[in-house]
Design a protein around this motif. Sequence first.
Motif, PDB file in Angstrom:
ATOM      1  N   TRP A 162       0.858  -1.185   0.000  1.00 39.18           N
ATOM      2  CA  TRP A 162       0.000   0.000   0.000  1.00 39.18           C
ATOM      3  C   TRP A 162       0.899   1.242   0.000  1.00 39.18           C
ATOM      4  O   TRP A 162       1.203   1.831   1.036  1.00 39.18           O
ATOM      5  CB  TRP A 162      -0.903  -0.034   1.234  1.00 39.18           C
ATOM      6  N   ALA A 163       1.305   1.648  -1.190  1.00 40.13           N
ATOM      7  CA  ALA A 163       2.301   2.703  -1.329  1.00 40.13           C
ATOM      8  C   ALA A 163       1.810   4.065  -0.842  1.00 40.13           C
ATOM      9  O   ALA A 163       2.570   4.828  -0.238  1.00 40.13           O
ATOM     10  CB  ALA A 163       2.743   2.801  -2.787  1.00 40.13           C
ATOM     11  N   ASP A 164       0.567   4.396  -1.121  1.00 39.25           N
ATOM     12  CA  ASP A 164       0.032   5.717  -0.757  1.00 39.25           C
ATOM     13  C   ASP A 164      -0.929   5.636   0.427  1.00 39.25           C
ATOM     14  O   ASP A 164      -1.932   6.329   0.475  1.00 39.25           O
ATOM     15  CB  ASP A 164      -0.665   6.360  -1.953  1.00 39.25           C
ATOM     16  N   ARG A 165      -0.592   4.787   1.368  1.00 45.53           N
ATOM     17  CA  ARG A 165      -1.466   4.584   2.529  1.00 45.53           C
ATOM     18  C   ARG A 165      -1.646   5.890   3.307  1.00 45.53           C
ATOM     19  O   ARG A 165      -0.663   6.551   3.662  1.00 45.53           O
ATOM     20  CB  ARG A 165      -0.872   3.520   3.451  1.00 45.53           C
ATOM     21  N   PRO A 166      -2.882   6.282   3.613  1.00 46.96           N
ATOM     22  CA  PRO A 166      -3.116   7.522   4.360  1.00 46.96           C
ATOM     23  C   PRO A 166      -2.542   7.438   5.772  1.00 46.96           C
ATOM     24  O   PRO A 166      -2.512   6.364   6.380  1.00 46.96           O
ATOM     25  CB  PRO A 166      -4.650   7.627   4.409  1.00 46.96           C
ATOM     26  N   GLU A 167      -2.103   8.565   6.284  1.00 46.85           N
ATOM     27  CA  GLU A 167      -1.600   8.638   7.651  1.00 46.85           C
ATOM     28  C   GLU A 167      -2.782   8.761   8.623  1.00 46.85           C
ATOM     29  O   GLU A 167      -3.870   9.209   8.256  1.00 46.85           O
ATOM     30  CB  GLU A 167      -0.672   9.840   7.827  1.00 46.85           C
ATOM     31  N   VAL A 168      -2.551   8.365   9.863  1.00 42.61           N
ATOM     32  CA  VAL A 168      -3.555   8.581  10.898  1.00 42.61           C
ATOM     33  C   VAL A 168      -3.605  10.079  11.198  1.00 42.61           C
ATOM     34  O   VAL A 168      -2.565  10.702  11.408  1.00 42.61           O
ATOM     35  CB  VAL A 168      -3.203   7.805  12.188  1.00 42.61           C
ATOM     36  N   PRO A 169      -4.772  10.692  11.184  1.00 42.26           N
ATOM     37  CA  PRO A 169      -4.840  12.143  11.404  1.00 42.26           C
ATOM     38  C   PRO A 169      -4.499  12.533  12.839  1.00 42.26           C
ATOM     39  O   PRO A 169      -4.823  11.814  13.779  1.00 42.26           O
ATOM     40  CB  PRO A 169      -6.313  12.471  11.097  1.00 42.26           C
ATOM     41  N   ASP A 170      -3.827  13.667  12.983  1.00 46.37           N
ATOM     42  CA  ASP A 170      -3.533  14.197  14.316  1.00 46.37           C
ATOM     43  C   ASP A 170      -4.637  15.189  14.690  1.00 46.37           C
ATOM     44  O   ASP A 170      -4.459  16.406  14.629  1.00 46.37           O
ATOM     45  CB  ASP A 170      -2.166  14.891  14.348  1.00 46.37           C
ATOM     46  N   ALA A 171      -5.789  14.650  15.042  1.00 49.06           N
ATOM     47  CA  ALA A 171      -6.939  15.495  15.346  1.00 49.06           C
ATOM     48  C   ALA A 171      -6.846  16.049  16.765  1.00 49.06           C
ATOM     49  O   ALA A 171      -6.232  15.441  17.654  1.00 49.06           O
ATOM     50  CB  ALA A 171      -8.228  14.696  15.179  1.00 49.06           C
ATOM     51  N   ASP A 172      -7.444  17.198  16.978  1.00 47.17           N
ATOM     52  CA  ASP A 172      -7.434  17.824  18.297  1.00 47.17           C
ATOM     53  C   ASP A 172      -8.253  17.024  19.304  1.00 47.17           C
ATOM     54  O   ASP A 172      -9.287  16.429  18.958  1.00 47.17           O
ATOM     55  CB  ASP A 172      -8.004  19.245  18.212  1.00 47.17           C
ATOM     56  N   LEU A 173      -7.807  17.029  20.551  1.00 48.60           N
ATOM     57  CA  LEU A 173      -8.542  16.401  21.648  1.00 48.60           C
ATOM     58  C   LEU A 173      -9.245  17.479  22.459  1.00 48.60           C
ATOM     59  O   LEU A 173      -8.822  18.628  22.484  1.00 48.60           O
ATOM     60  CB  LEU A 173      -7.591  15.630  22.565  1.00 48.60           C
ATOM     61  N   PHE A 174     -10.317  17.089  23.124  1.00 47.99           N
ATOM     62  CA  PHE A 174     -10.961  18.022  24.058  1.00 47.99           C
ATOM     63  C   PHE A 174     -11.521  17.255  25.248  1.00 47.99           C
ATOM     64  O   PHE A 174     -11.850  16.067  25.144  1.00 47.99           O
ATOM     65  CB  PHE A 174     -12.046  18.861  23.376  1.00 47.99           C
ATOM     66  N   VAL A 175     -11.598  17.938  26.366  1.00 44.92           N
ATOM     67  CA  VAL A 175     -12.118  17.350  27.598  1.00 44.92           C
ATOM     68  C   VAL A 175     -13.636  17.534  27.631  1.00 44.92           C
ATOM     69  O   VAL A 175     -14.146  18.631  27.390  1.00 44.92           O
ATOM     70  CB  VAL A 175     -11.477  18.016  28.832  1.00 44.92           C
ATOM     71  N   LEU A 176     -14.351  16.460  27.900  1.00 46.24           N
ATOM     72  CA  LEU A 176     -15.807  16.529  28.047  1.00 46.24           C
ATOM     73  C   LEU A 176     -16.107  16.921  29.489  1.00 46.24           C
ATOM     74  O   LEU A 176     -15.923  16.130  30.413  1.00 46.24           O
ATOM     75  CB  LEU A 176     -16.439  15.176  27.708  1.00 46.24           C
ATOM     76  N   GLU A 177     -16.545  18.137  29.686  1.00 42.46           N
ATOM     77  CA  GLU A 177     -16.746  18.668  31.034  1.00 42.46           C
ATOM     78  C   GLU A 177     -17.813  17.884  31.795  1.00 42.46           C
ATOM     79  O   GLU A 177     -18.672  17.217  31.205  1.00 42.46           O
ATOM     80  CB  GLU A 177     -17.143  20.141  30.944  1.00 42.46           C
ATOM     81  N   GLU A 178     -17.766  18.014  33.116  1.00 43.25           N
ATOM     82  CA  GLU A 178     -18.672  17.250  33.969  1.00 43.25           C
ATOM     83  C   GLU A 178     -20.137  17.598  33.708  1.00 43.25           C
ATOM     84  O   GLU A 178     -21.015  16.761  33.894  1.00 43.25           O
ATOM     85  CB  GLU A 178     -18.341  17.482  35.443  1.00 43.25           C
ATOM     86  N   LYS A 179     -20.422  18.806  33.247  1.00 49.20           N
ATOM     87  CA  LYS A 179     -21.814  19.169  32.962  1.00 49.20           C
ATOM     88  C   LYS A 179     -22.376  18.351  31.804  1.00 49.20           C
ATOM     89  O   LYS A 179     -23.593  18.251  31.638  1.00 49.20           O
ATOM     90  CB  LYS A 179     -21.935  20.657  32.658  1.00 49.20           C
ATOM     91  N   TRP A 180     -21.468  17.765  31.010  1.00 49.87           N
ATOM     92  CA  TRP A 180     -21.898  16.873  29.939  1.00 49.87           C
ATOM     93  C   TRP A 180     -21.760  15.409  30.354  1.00 49.87           C
ATOM     94  O   TRP A 180     -22.650  14.602  30.089  1.00 49.87           O
ATOM     95  CB  TRP A 180     -21.063  17.110  28.674  1.00 49.87           C
ATOM     96  N   SER A 181     -20.649  15.052  30.988  1.00 44.55           N
ATOM     97  CA  SER A 181     -20.378  13.645  31.321  1.00 44.55           C
ATOM     98  C   SER A 181     -21.099  13.174  32.574  1.00 44.55           C
ATOM     99  O   SER A 181     -21.410  11.990  32.712  1.00 44.55           O
ATOM    100  CB  SER A 181     -18.870  13.432  31.499  1.00 44.55           C
ATOM    101  N   GLY A 182     -21.305  14.078  33.527  1.00 45.99           N
ATOM    102  CA  GLY A 182     -22.003  13.714  34.756  1.00 45.99           C
ATOM    103  C   GLY A 182     -21.158  13.006  35.784  1.00 45.99           C
ATOM    104  O   GLY A 182     -21.636  12.728  36.893  1.00 45.99           O
ATOM    105  N   GLU A 183     -19.892  12.707  35.467  1.00 43.33           N
ATOM    106  CA  GLU A 183     -19.025  11.996  36.423  1.00 43.33           C
ATOM    107  C   GLU A 183     -17.572  12.269  36.067  1.00 43.33           C
ATOM    108  O   GLU A 183     -17.184  12.199  34.900  1.00 43.33           O
ATOM    109  CB  GLU A 183     -19.305  10.490  36.394  1.00 43.33           C
ATOM    110  N   THR A 184     -16.760  12.550  37.054  1.00 40.36           N
ATOM    111  CA  THR A 184     -15.354  12.852  36.813  1.00 40.36           C
ATOM    112  C   THR A 184     -14.526  11.582  36.630  1.00 40.36           C
ATOM    113  O   THR A 184     -14.926  10.486  37.045  1.00 40.36           O
ATOM    114  CB  THR A 184     -14.773  13.673  37.978  1.00 40.36           C
ATOM    115  N   THR A 185     -13.351  11.768  36.036  1.00 41.27           N
ATOM    116  CA  THR A 185     -12.488  10.628  35.741  1.00 41.27           C
ATOM    117  C   THR A 185     -12.008   9.915  37.001  1.00 41.27           C
ATOM    118  O   THR A 185     -11.900   8.680  37.020  1.00 41.27           O
ATOM    119  CB  THR A 185     -11.287  11.095  34.902  1.00 41.27           C
TER     120      THR A 185
END
Length: 609
Positions: free
Chosen positions: A160-183
């Motif tokens: 697979w000569a022209d195999r796509p790279e894995v994208p370096d996408a931005d990360l974000f923290v899902l705040e507790e008001k959305w997740s409902g429980e801390t890590t």
Amino acid sequence: TTEIYTLSLHDALPIFKERVQALREKMKASGVAMYVVPSTDCHESEYVSEHFRARAFITGFTGSAGTAVIAQDDAGLWTDGRYFLQAEAQLQGTGIRLFRMGEPGVPTVEEYIQEHLEKGEKLGFDGRIMGASRALAFAKAAEENGASLFTEEDLIGEIWADRPEVPDADLFVLEEKWSGETTDKKLARVRKAMEEKGADLHVLASLCDIAWLLNIRGGDIPCVPVVLSFLTVTKKECTWYVRPSVITEKIRNYVADFGIAIKGYDEIYGDLKKVPAGSKVLLDQGTVNYRLLTSIPEEAEVLNCPNPTELMKAVKNGTEQMNLHQSHLKEGVAFTRFMYWLKTKVGKEKITEISAAEHLAALRSEQKDLVELSFSPICGYGAHGAIVHYSATEESDVELKPESFFLVDAGGHYLDGTTDTTRTFAMGPLTDEQKQMYTAVLRGNLNLSHARFLKGCSGYNLDVICRTPLWQIGMDYKHGTGHGVGYLLNVHEGPNTFRWKLPEGANAAELEPGMVTTDEPGIYLEGKYGIRLENELLCVEGPKNEYGQFLEFEILTLIPWDLDAVDPARMTEQERTWLNEYHHTVYEAIAPHLPKEEQEWLAHATRAI
């Protein structure tokens, strides 16, 4: 997109023949008689980034589920009933045979290997992208035939000569008001589960489980907001194995607050080799890859069981449930406005499958806190609607006419939850048969959504409620009736499901309050049309008496059914009452968010029958 379906692939057929031949040459050089190419990445993900679409690269089949087996004198593609029509079209002329999984007389991949692999030969696959459970089954088949495994090299990657790279996408923290429980609280629950199992170390490879546990979302997979990574947990330590290129100072500081160390993505394999003898390692062989499993020393004991996080994330907490009502209200507004546009414009202006999908996406983009689509939309007009996971391309795109059905399956990821909805619209006058089929599917949906059942039941117990109206007229559909839905994670989530036939070795998961499961029966008539009607159901507590605790469902989805396709005479009085009550709820929730003209249209679209 995560699904691409092309009806016109004939110009590309020589490419796939050339690729198969190139793979065979690599196999021959390595002494490999048979090479297996799965659909997954290193994490057993359902959908994968372009970098990991090895099976699509070698076969041309682009569905999300399937396994290719390449031998020197034969090649096959195994997939399930959702993709039979698509695979048949895409494999035509490639020399690759279609094996229709589950059909009478069709061998499994393991049975095929046992039948064709000979003594002294090698069975090959990339151990990083092959799930441990499947790999162990292949290893058993090879061993019984006196053959060996070849798992350390990625032969597809070598051609697979022209195999796509894995994208370096931005990360974000899902705040507790959305997740409902801390890590930290989630980690405490995981460690308690480990203690109950007697585990010293827990290995996580499932990307959605890791994202849920860390309250972090990413973008390494289209429509699934996760980051490629592994995680290990001990009684006192937690290590996140992830590409350094996606880690910002903010993310590093965030995980450090919970005592989580960061290492390079591939370092986990070396670290697992150092696990002390006598250690007990908790992992799910269904979600870790073969190389992870075989990196653990034989002197350590592997505790193979579901990840504790699987059930934890399936049961939505109070905050998540409250948020989900908001995300479904937003989706309901967008989808209802789309329905109005579709029903009033078809035949008056040019609308195609692709332009319709784009219009729905545009309406959804107007809603607050939208992150992205939850999957590539399935918009199939007429005969295309009979292809369960069809997704239009420039080659297959057709114009909608004021006749037949238009099936639309779409959804969004919002900060306040994930949506998944299917509606089938009557584009013009329908035949009696078409109304009969639509009404049967609607009746199945309504009956399941109003089921009341004792705690302890699973979707396996309830599936027949949905299928009965279809079975009564001699019809059925070749997919499950429903799946769990993640919270800003994979739109397909376990362990809850509605289905009447369990996969081999699978256990039926008990339905629990807080679980969200889709209700989506369908009818698919090849060459004619398809009908699927889908709502999301939230499991809630019902009454409790001397027989035990009863459970029932709350319908989250707020989008009209198409009354132009309904035959009330084919419904019971109870079913008509349920339909009218649902439409009253939809109107009360959605109307205040619409312009006056659309409000008036909605009043008619949700009229009592």
